[in-house]
Design a protein around this motif. Structure first.
Motif, PDB file in Angstrom:
ATOM      1  N   TYR A  56      -2.982 -11.855 -19.895  1.00  0.00           N
ATOM      2  CA  TYR A  56      -2.181 -10.876 -18.813  1.00  0.00           C
ATOM      3  C   TYR A  56      -4.284  -9.636 -18.449  1.00  0.00           C
ATOM      4  O   TYR A  56      -4.097  -9.314 -17.219  1.00  0.00           O
ATOM      5  CB  TYR A  56      -1.439 -10.000 -19.595  1.00  0.00           C
ATOM      6  N   LEU A  57      -3.833  -9.540 -19.905  1.00  0.00           N
ATOM      7  CA  LEU A  57      -5.595  -8.635 -19.493  1.00  0.00           C
ATOM      8  C   LEU A  57      -7.493  -9.861 -19.635  1.00  0.00           C
ATOM      9  O   LEU A  57      -7.686  -9.682 -20.483  1.00  0.00           O
ATOM     10  CB  LEU A  57      -5.145  -7.692 -20.657  1.00  0.00           C
ATOM     11  N   ILE A  58      -7.283  -9.903 -18.422  1.00  0.00           N
ATOM     12  CA  ILE A  58      -8.162 -10.296 -18.096  1.00  0.00           C
ATOM     13  C   ILE A  58      -9.700 -10.136 -17.690  1.00  0.00           C
ATOM     14  O   ILE A  58      -9.999  -8.810 -17.164  1.00  0.00           O
ATOM     15  CB  ILE A  58      -8.296 -10.998 -16.899  1.00  0.00           C
ATOM     16  N   THR A  59     -10.851 -10.175 -18.568  1.00  0.00           N
ATOM     17  CA  THR A  59     -12.586  -9.802 -18.872  1.00  0.00           C
ATOM     18  C   THR A  59     -12.511 -10.404 -17.864  1.00  0.00           C
ATOM     19  O   THR A  59     -12.798 -11.499 -16.954  1.00  0.00           O
ATOM     20  CB  THR A  59     -12.929 -10.157 -20.009  1.00  0.00           C
ATOM     21  N   GLU A  60     -13.630  -9.470 -16.654  1.00  0.00           N
ATOM     22  CA  GLU A  60     -14.454  -9.511 -15.573  1.00  0.00           C
ATOM     23  C   GLU A  60     -15.865  -9.125 -16.147  1.00  0.00           C
ATOM     24  O   GLU A  60     -16.141  -7.945 -16.195  1.00  0.00           O
ATOM     25  CB  GLU A  60     -13.960  -8.878 -14.182  1.00  0.00           C
ATOM     26  N   PRO A  61     -16.709 -10.360 -17.033  1.00  0.00           N
ATOM     27  CA  PRO A  61     -17.559  -9.697 -17.694  1.00  0.00           C
ATOM     28  C   PRO A  61     -18.741  -9.135 -17.022  1.00  0.00           C
ATOM     29  O   PRO A  61     -19.219  -9.501 -15.795  1.00  0.00           O
ATOM     30  CB  PRO A  61     -18.279 -10.937 -17.948  1.00  0.00           C
ATOM     31  N   GLY A  62     -19.113  -8.020 -17.470  1.00  0.00           N
ATOM     32  CA  GLY A  62     -19.986  -7.109 -17.098  1.00  0.00           C
ATOM     33  C   GLY A  62     -19.303  -5.751 -15.764  1.00  0.00           C
ATOM     34  O   GLY A  62     -20.612  -5.022 -15.231  1.00  0.00           O
ATOM     35  N   VAL A  63     -18.672  -6.341 -15.347  1.00  0.00           N
ATOM     36  CA  VAL A  63     -17.614  -5.374 -14.816  1.00  0.00           C
ATOM     37  C   VAL A  63     -16.468  -5.129 -14.436  1.00  0.00           C
ATOM     38  O   VAL A  63     -16.244  -3.585 -14.765  1.00  0.00           O
ATOM     39  CB  VAL A  63     -16.965  -6.003 -13.308  1.00  0.00           C
ATOM     40  N   GLY A  64     -15.254  -5.510 -15.723  1.00  0.00           N
ATOM     41  CA  GLY A  64     -14.145  -4.765 -15.718  1.00  0.00           C
ATOM     42  C   GLY A  64     -13.110  -5.084 -16.229  1.00  0.00           C
ATOM     43  O   GLY A  64     -13.421  -6.816 -16.161  1.00  0.00           O
ATOM     44  N   TYR A  65     -11.715  -4.760 -15.467  1.00  0.00           N
ATOM     45  CA  TYR A  65     -10.507  -5.814 -16.216  1.00  0.00           C
ATOM     46  C   TYR A  65      -9.414  -6.039 -15.084  1.00  0.00           C
ATOM     47  O   TYR A  65      -9.541  -5.133 -14.069  1.00  0.00           O
ATOM     48  CB  TYR A  65     -10.106  -4.921 -17.556  1.00  0.00           C
ATOM     49  N   ARG A  66      -8.902  -6.941 -15.325  1.00  0.00           N
ATOM     50  CA  ARG A  66      -7.768  -7.406 -14.342  1.00  0.00           C
ATOM     51  C   ARG A  66      -6.454  -7.572 -15.164  1.00  0.00           C
ATOM     52  O   ARG A  66      -6.496  -8.255 -15.601  1.00  0.00           O
ATOM     53  CB  ARG A  66      -8.170  -7.944 -12.726  1.00  0.00           C
ATOM     54  N   LEU A  67      -5.299  -7.589 -14.011  1.00  0.00           N
ATOM     55  CA  LEU A  67      -4.034  -7.857 -14.719  1.00  0.00           C
ATOM     56  C   LEU A  67      -3.798  -9.344 -14.064  1.00  0.00           C
ATOM     57  O   LEU A  67      -4.169  -9.199 -12.947  1.00  0.00           O
ATOM     58  CB  LEU A  67      -2.723  -7.261 -14.646  1.00  0.00           C
ATOM     59  N   ALA A 123       0.686  -1.258  -0.331  1.00  0.00           N
ATOM     60  CA  ALA A 123       0.068  -0.286  -0.060  1.00  0.00           C
ATOM     61  C   ALA A 123       0.691   1.695  -0.118  1.00  0.00           C
ATOM     62  O   ALA A 123       0.750   2.465  -0.993  1.00  0.00           O
ATOM     63  CB  ALA A 123      -0.970  -0.333   1.347  1.00  0.00           C
ATOM     64  N   VAL A 124       1.872   1.413   0.894  1.00  0.00           N
ATOM     65  CA  VAL A 124       3.460   2.478   1.278  1.00  0.00           C
ATOM     66  C   VAL A 124       4.454   1.930   0.938  1.00  0.00           C
ATOM     67  O   VAL A 124       4.722   0.973   1.473  1.00  0.00           O
ATOM     68  CB  VAL A 124       2.742   3.178   2.389  1.00  0.00           C
ATOM     69  N   PRO A 125       5.218   2.302  -0.319  1.00  0.00           N
ATOM     70  CA  PRO A 125       4.952   2.908  -1.373  1.00  0.00           C
ATOM     71  C   PRO A 125       3.950   1.989  -2.290  1.00  0.00           C
ATOM     72  O   PRO A 125       4.515   0.811  -2.744  1.00  0.00           O
ATOM     73  CB  PRO A 125       6.727   3.475  -1.657  1.00  0.00           C
ATOM     74  N   VAL A 126       3.651   2.923  -3.312  1.00  0.00           N
ATOM     75  CA  VAL A 126       3.208   2.540  -4.922  1.00  0.00           C
ATOM     76  C   VAL A 126       4.128   1.687  -5.198  1.00  0.00           C
ATOM     77  O   VAL A 126       5.896   2.159  -5.603  1.00  0.00           O
ATOM     78  CB  VAL A 126       2.185   3.372  -5.478  1.00  0.00           C
ATOM     79  N   ALA A 127       3.924   0.757  -6.135  1.00  0.00           N
ATOM     80  CA  ALA A 127       4.720  -0.447  -6.638  1.00  0.00           C
ATOM     81  C   ALA A 127       5.123   0.602  -8.396  1.00  0.00           C
ATOM     82  O   ALA A 127       4.152   0.806  -8.412  1.00  0.00           O
ATOM     83  CB  ALA A 127       4.494  -1.416  -6.767  1.00  0.00           C
ATOM     84  N   GLN A 128       6.897   0.956  -8.141  1.00  0.00           N
ATOM     85  CA  GLN A 128       7.258   1.545  -9.608  1.00  0.00           C
ATOM     86  C   GLN A 128       6.889   0.809 -11.177  1.00  0.00           C
ATOM     87  O   GLN A 128       6.776   0.397 -12.476  1.00  0.00           O
ATOM     88  CB  GLN A 128       8.114   2.171  -9.136  1.00  0.00           C
ATOM     89  N   ARG A 129       7.379  -0.698 -10.836  1.00  0.00           N
ATOM     90  CA  ARG A 129       7.267  -1.824 -11.560  1.00  0.00           C
ATOM     91  C   ARG A 129       7.037  -2.545 -11.217  1.00  0.00           C
ATOM     92  O   ARG A 129       6.262  -3.214 -10.827  1.00  0.00           O
ATOM     93  CB  ARG A 129       8.508  -2.352 -11.254  1.00  0.00           C
ATOM     94  N   TYR A 130       5.802  -3.334 -12.397  1.00  0.00           N
ATOM     95  CA  TYR A 130       5.168  -4.548 -12.538  1.00  0.00           C
ATOM     96  C   TYR A 130       5.340  -5.020 -13.406  1.00  0.00           C
ATOM     97  O   TYR A 130       5.303  -4.999 -14.762  1.00  0.00           O
ATOM     98  CB  TYR A 130       3.313  -3.908 -12.695  1.00  0.00           C
ATOM     99  N   VAL A 131       5.502  -6.528 -12.749  1.00  0.00           N
ATOM    100  CA  VAL A 131       5.991  -7.941 -13.201  1.00  0.00           C
ATOM    101  C   VAL A 131       5.253  -8.545 -13.467  1.00  0.00           C
ATOM    102  O   VAL A 131       4.966  -9.602 -12.074  1.00  0.00           O
ATOM    103  CB  VAL A 131       7.479  -8.254 -13.112  1.00  0.00           C
ATOM    104  N   VAL A 132       4.649  -9.567 -14.273  1.00  0.00           N
ATOM    105  CA  VAL A 132       4.169 -10.739 -14.174  1.00  0.00           C
ATOM    106  C   VAL A 132       3.775 -11.234 -15.660  1.00  0.00           C
ATOM    107  O   VAL A 132       4.560 -10.991 -16.869  1.00  0.00           O
ATOM    108  CB  VAL A 132       2.365 -10.365 -14.092  1.00  0.00           C
ATOM    109  N   GLY A 133       4.797 -12.560 -15.474  1.00  0.00           N
ATOM    110  CA  GLY A 133       5.008 -13.726 -16.480  1.00  0.00           C
ATOM    111  C   GLY A 133       6.390 -13.039 -16.660  1.00  0.00           C
ATOM    112  O   GLY A 133       7.224 -12.331 -16.228  1.00  0.00           O
ATOM    113  N   ASP A 134       5.991 -12.673 -19.053  1.00  0.00           N
ATOM    114  CA  ASP A 134       7.490 -12.196 -19.356  1.00  0.00           C
ATOM    115  C   ASP A 134       6.791 -10.659 -19.548  1.00  0.00           C
ATOM    116  O   ASP A 134       7.711 -10.207 -20.343  1.00  0.00           O
ATOM    117  CB  ASP A 134       7.431 -12.332 -21.056  1.00  0.00           C
TER     118      ASP A 134
END
Ligand code: CA
Length: 226
Positions: free
Chosen positions: A213-224, A123-134
């Motif tokens: 990586y770019l996952i659809t949450e049907p009717g709601v939004g998206y998540r990584l 939560a503190v501090p905000v991550a400046q780099r996000y790594v998922v898989g490749d």
């Protein structure tokens, strides 16, 4: 004393099942069946995480959410029935961290709890780099690298990806994305998102039809993905 998880759920069998399952995983758990009981508990328990059922007997979960957020620093995961889709989105827009739709599996619940815990630690501090898989999103350099190769994104594509990366695996609603990128008066234009998501998937996903990586949450939004 502080507890790990407060379960706010009025269905006795589900509440018991959740409490038993999570205790077995080593979490310190308390439960509340009603909203007034939940408000009394948060002050005493100072929970790290809250599972919040939207349909409570004395008050709806949506109006309870801001009161909980005032009283503690917990990450809130909404637990709702499929029929409460619009309330679920409103709860996310009002600051809930994530949601689960009933019925859900134990594996799904534990995965969401891990994401919420990770977020709380970061939560503190905000991550400046996000790594998922490749995939690597460097928020400081505004650079996106896939399997060691820098990927060229348009400013809007990058903005969309950066917001999802900053949310660290948590769902971001259509309205939150649209307002952040195009402004408040575009919060209903979900077709903008579909267009940009399709472009992003073509650039980042091995199989755009089966996104990792770019996952659809049907009717709601998206998540990584994580
Ligand atoms: Ca209920």
């Amino acid at each position: 004393m502080s507890v790990d998880i407060l379960i706010i759920e009025d269905e006795p069998s589900l509440s018991r099942l959740l409490a038993t399952t999570l205790s077995a995983q080593g979490y310190v758990v308390t439960t509340a069946m009603r909203a007034d009981e939940a408000l009394a508990r948060v002050a005493v328990d100072d929970p790290a995480l809250i599972l919040l059922d939207l349909g409570l007997p004395d008050r709806d979960g949506l109006s309870l959410l801001p009161l909980l957020k005032e009283r503690c620093q917990a990450q809130v995961i909404i637990v709702s029935a499929r029929s409460q889709e619009s309330e679920k989105i409103a709860a996310l827009d009002a600051g809930a961290e994530d949601y689960l739709t009933k019925p859900f599996s134990v594996a799904e619940l534990l995965a969401r709890l891990r994401v919420a815990q990770r977020r709380r630690q970061e939560a503190v501090p905000v991550a400046q780099r996000y790594v998922v898989g490749d995939l690597e999103v460097d928020l400081e350099q505004r650079q996106v690298v896939l399997a060691g190769e820098v990927i060229k994104l348009t400013p809007k594509e990058y903005q969309l990806l950066a917001i999802l990366a900053q949310s660290g695996g948590r769902v971001v609603t259509h309205a939150q994305l649209l307002q952040a990128i195009w402004g408040r008066h575009h919060s209903d234009d979900t077709h903008y998102l579909r267009i940009y998501l399709r472009q992003l998937r073509q650039k980042l996903e091995r199989d755009p039809g089966e996104p990792r990586y770019l996952i659809t949450e049907p009717g709601v939004g998206y998540r990584l993905g994580d």
